[in-house]
Design a protein around this motif. Sequence first.
Motif, short mmCIF file in Angstrom:
data_model
loop_
_atom_site.label_atom_id
_atom_site.label_comp_id
_atom_site.label_asym_id
_atom_site.label_seq_id
_atom_site.Cartn_x
_atom_site.Cartn_y
_atom_site.Cartn_z
N PRO A 1 1.68 1.18 5.84
CA PRO A 1 2.01 1.71 4.50
C PRO A 1 3.44 2.23 4.47
O PRO A 1 4.00 2.62 5.49
CB PRO A 1 1.01 2.86 4.34
CG PRO A 1 -0.11 2.53 5.26
CD PRO A 1 0.51 1.84 6.44
N LEU A 2 4.00 2.21 3.29
CA LEU A 2 5.36 2.70 3.09
C LEU A 2 5.32 4.22 2.94
O LEU A 2 4.46 4.74 2.23
CB LEU A 2 5.89 2.05 1.81
CG LEU A 2 7.38 2.10 1.53
CD1 LEU A 2 8.17 1.43 2.61
CD2 LEU A 2 7.65 1.42 0.19
N GLY A 3 6.24 4.92 3.58
CA GLY A 3 6.23 6.38 3.50
C GLY A 3 5.00 6.94 4.19
O GLY A 3 4.39 6.28 5.05
N TYR A 4 4.62 8.15 3.83
CA TYR A 4 3.44 8.77 4.45
C TYR A 4 2.28 8.94 3.47
O TYR A 4 1.14 9.03 3.86
CB TYR A 4 3.83 10.14 5.04
CG TYR A 4 4.79 10.03 6.20
CD1 TYR A 4 4.33 9.70 7.46
CD2 TYR A 4 6.17 10.23 6.02
CE1 TYR A 4 5.21 9.57 8.54
CE2 TYR A 4 7.05 10.10 7.08
CZ TYR A 4 6.57 9.77 8.33
OH TYR A 4 7.43 9.63 9.39
N ALA A 5 2.58 9.02 2.18
CA ALA A 5 1.56 9.35 1.19
C ALA A 5 0.87 8.11 0.64
O ALA A 5 1.53 7.13 0.31
CB ALA A 5 2.21 10.13 0.05
N VAL A 6 -0.45 8.15 0.57
CA VAL A 6 -1.22 7.10 -0.11
C VAL A 6 -2.23 7.82 -1.02
O VAL A 6 -3.18 8.42 -0.55
CB VAL A 6 -1.97 6.19 0.88
CG1 VAL A 6 -2.69 5.07 0.15
CG2 VAL A 6 -1.00 5.59 1.91
N VAL B 1 0.84 -1.20 0.00
CA VAL B 1 0.00 0.00 0.00
C VAL B 1 0.88 1.25 0.00
O VAL B 1 1.82 1.34 0.78
CB VAL B 1 -0.92 0.01 1.25
CG1 VAL B 1 -1.74 1.29 1.30
CG2 VAL B 1 -1.81 -1.21 1.25
N GLY B 2 0.55 2.18 -0.88
CA GLY B 2 1.29 3.44 -0.92
C GLY B 2 2.73 3.23 -1.34
O GLY B 2 3.65 3.88 -0.85
N ASP B 3 2.92 2.29 -2.26
CA ASP B 3 4.28 1.94 -2.68
C ASP B 3 4.68 2.76 -3.91
O ASP B 3 4.22 2.53 -5.00
CB ASP B 3 4.33 0.44 -2.99
CG ASP B 3 5.75 -0.03 -3.19
OD1 ASP B 3 6.63 0.81 -3.45
OD2 ASP B 3 5.99 -1.24 -3.09
N THR B 4 5.55 3.71 -3.69
CA THR B 4 5.95 4.66 -4.73
C THR B 4 7.33 4.35 -5.26
O THR B 4 7.93 5.17 -5.95
CB THR B 4 5.98 6.09 -4.13
OG1 THR B 4 4.98 6.18 -3.13
CG2 THR B 4 5.75 7.15 -5.17
N THR B 5 7.86 3.17 -4.94
CA THR B 5 9.28 2.93 -5.19
C THR B 5 9.71 3.13 -6.65
O THR B 5 10.76 3.70 -6.88
CB THR B 5 9.73 1.52 -4.74
OG1 THR B 5 8.84 0.58 -5.27
CG2 THR B 5 9.78 1.41 -3.24
N LEU C 1 -0.21 12.77 -4.34
CA LEU C 1 0.50 12.81 -3.05
C LEU C 1 1.76 11.95 -3.10
O LEU C 1 2.81 12.32 -2.59
CB LEU C 1 -0.42 12.35 -1.92
CG LEU C 1 -1.62 13.25 -1.63
CD1 LEU C 1 -2.56 12.59 -0.61
CD2 LEU C 1 -1.16 14.62 -1.13
N GLU C 2 1.66 10.79 -3.74
CA GLU C 2 2.82 9.90 -3.84
C GLU C 2 3.87 10.45 -4.81
O GLU C 2 5.07 10.28 -4.60
CB GLU C 2 2.39 8.48 -4.25
CG GLU C 2 1.67 7.77 -3.12
CD GLU C 2 1.30 6.33 -3.45
OE1 GLU C 2 2.09 5.63 -4.10
OE2 GLU C 2 0.20 5.90 -3.05
N VAL C 3 3.41 11.11 -5.86
CA VAL C 3 4.37 11.73 -6.79
C VAL C 3 5.16 12.81 -6.06
O VAL C 3 6.38 12.90 -6.18
CB VAL C 3 3.64 12.32 -8.03
CG1 VAL C 3 4.59 13.15 -8.87
CG2 VAL C 3 3.04 11.19 -8.88
N LYS C 4 4.45 13.61 -5.26
CA LYS C 4 5.15 14.65 -4.50
C LYS C 4 6.13 14.04 -3.50
O LYS C 4 7.23 14.55 -3.29
CB LYS C 4 4.13 15.51 -3.74
CG LYS C 4 3.34 16.47 -4.62
CD LYS C 4 2.44 17.28 -3.71
CE LYS C 4 1.72 18.40 -4.44
NZ LYS C 4 0.80 19.11 -3.52
N GLU C 5 5.72 12.92 -2.89
CA GLU C 5 6.60 12.24 -1.94
C GLU C 5 7.84 11.69 -2.67
O GLU C 5 8.96 11.72 -2.13
CB GLU C 5 5.84 11.11 -1.25
CG GLU C 5 6.59 10.47 -0.10
CD GLU C 5 5.71 9.53 0.72
OE1 GLU C 5 5.18 8.55 0.16
OE2 GLU C 5 5.54 9.77 1.93
N ALA C 6 7.63 11.23 -3.89
CA ALA C 6 8.76 10.73 -4.68
C ALA C 6 9.73 11.87 -5.00
O ALA C 6 10.95 11.70 -4.90
CB ALA C 6 8.25 10.09 -5.98
CA CA Z 1 3.84 6.14 0.28
#
Ligand code: CA
Length: 433
Positions: free
Chosen positions: A242-247, A87-91, A251-256
């Motif tokens: 979830p990985l990181g904070y963004a789901v 979940v929330g995996d932006t790797t 939001l995940e693109v910004k976290e990336a």
């Molecule tokens: Ca995330």
Amino acid sequence: MRMYDLIMKKRNGSELTTEEINFFVDGYTKGEIPDYQVSAMMMAIYFQKMNKRETADLTMAMVNSGEIIDLSGINGVKVDKHSTGGVGDTTTLILGPMVAAAGVPVAKMSGRGLGHTGGTIDKLESFPGFTVDMPIEKFVENVNKDKIAVGGQTANLAPADKKLYALRDVTATVDNLSLIASSIMSKKIASGAEAIVLDVKTGSGAFMKEEDASFELAKEMVDIGTNVKRNTVGVVTDMDQPLGYAVGNILEVKEAIDTLMGKGPEDLTELCLTLGSHMLVLGGKAKDPKEARAMLEETITSKTALGKLKEFVGAQGGDSSYVDNPEKFETPKIVEEVLAKESGYVKGIKADDVGRAALVLGAGRETKESIIDLSVGIMLKKKIGDYVKTGEAIATIYANDLQKKEVSEKILLDSYTIVEEKILPNKLIKGIV
Ligand code: CA
Ligand code: URA
């Protein structure tokens, strides 16, 4: 050869030959062997299991059932990465540019699919104009020029797996190690991978909830890789939260982007450095993971990985000015904090439920026809081991619909377990296979 005899042979615990495995996979793909016989075969395999050779043969039979993407025009070792859910995996958005900046070609075939949030392609479409629509020649050209491109999966990739997986899904035969491992590996190999780094998730939000089973799955896939001459490394990693904070997509693109600037969440950064290190070693760019890690850290401090993101988004028609100006991304109408109802330490965050809380907002597809709202999602503020006071924010919800926000908020509050005694943070990397 008759399917009946093969079913009986496996039912009685014998090993199937390469020809026999090819026969039933080929016959099933062509529609010459009916569902009911293949269902019986899957159940026989489920109980009698397959040895390493049979599992490798099944993998290659599924690879050969359809198109095999030809990446031979790309210079260098084609190393792919695969994560088993989460979940929330932006790797991919972070790893891709890092590994490419370090000189290993990243020829990524990605999907959209169903899920809590969109797939990698949906996320990349947050950049206006971004497209994966290009002929394979252009894809290969882009990888040779920029060291990275993201393409869409073609329909005819491992069609045997598609049919078998759907059949297993309705006949209670999904959770057999050989069947899962061959299913995953067949798709990677058909996508042109010469070497593979597997991120096998374990925990509440993972396909495999138990650590032992996750290690066994990793081992099974590494063994297939060895058998079919694709160097494979398995990394078992935590998905108890979830990985990181963004789901959510934007939001995940910004976290990336934050992570590529060296300001990302610690767990996400660590996971990308670990997986990326193994990719660099398999790609022949570093002699060991330690040397590789230093090279990857350098791509962040020097901002070359961030530059790669801009370069390849631009090369695929996307407006890369958003990378330097993330405030340009759309923000939804409602941005509201979710407040803790009790004080204590966060003991668990059910990752699946956080995913569902994001899906309810419209961040993912419920059916193939659903339209994703790229702007909505959840930013967690507390993770396992953190202390939270009553009334303090545990997360922020980004929504476009008040009713959906309320449903999502309730799911989110229930997904947290808060206890009085001190809790240590989870160990992210459980081991390497
Ligand atoms: Ca995330
Ligand atoms: N994911 C797959 O792709 N295949 C399986 O069999 C299980 C999970």
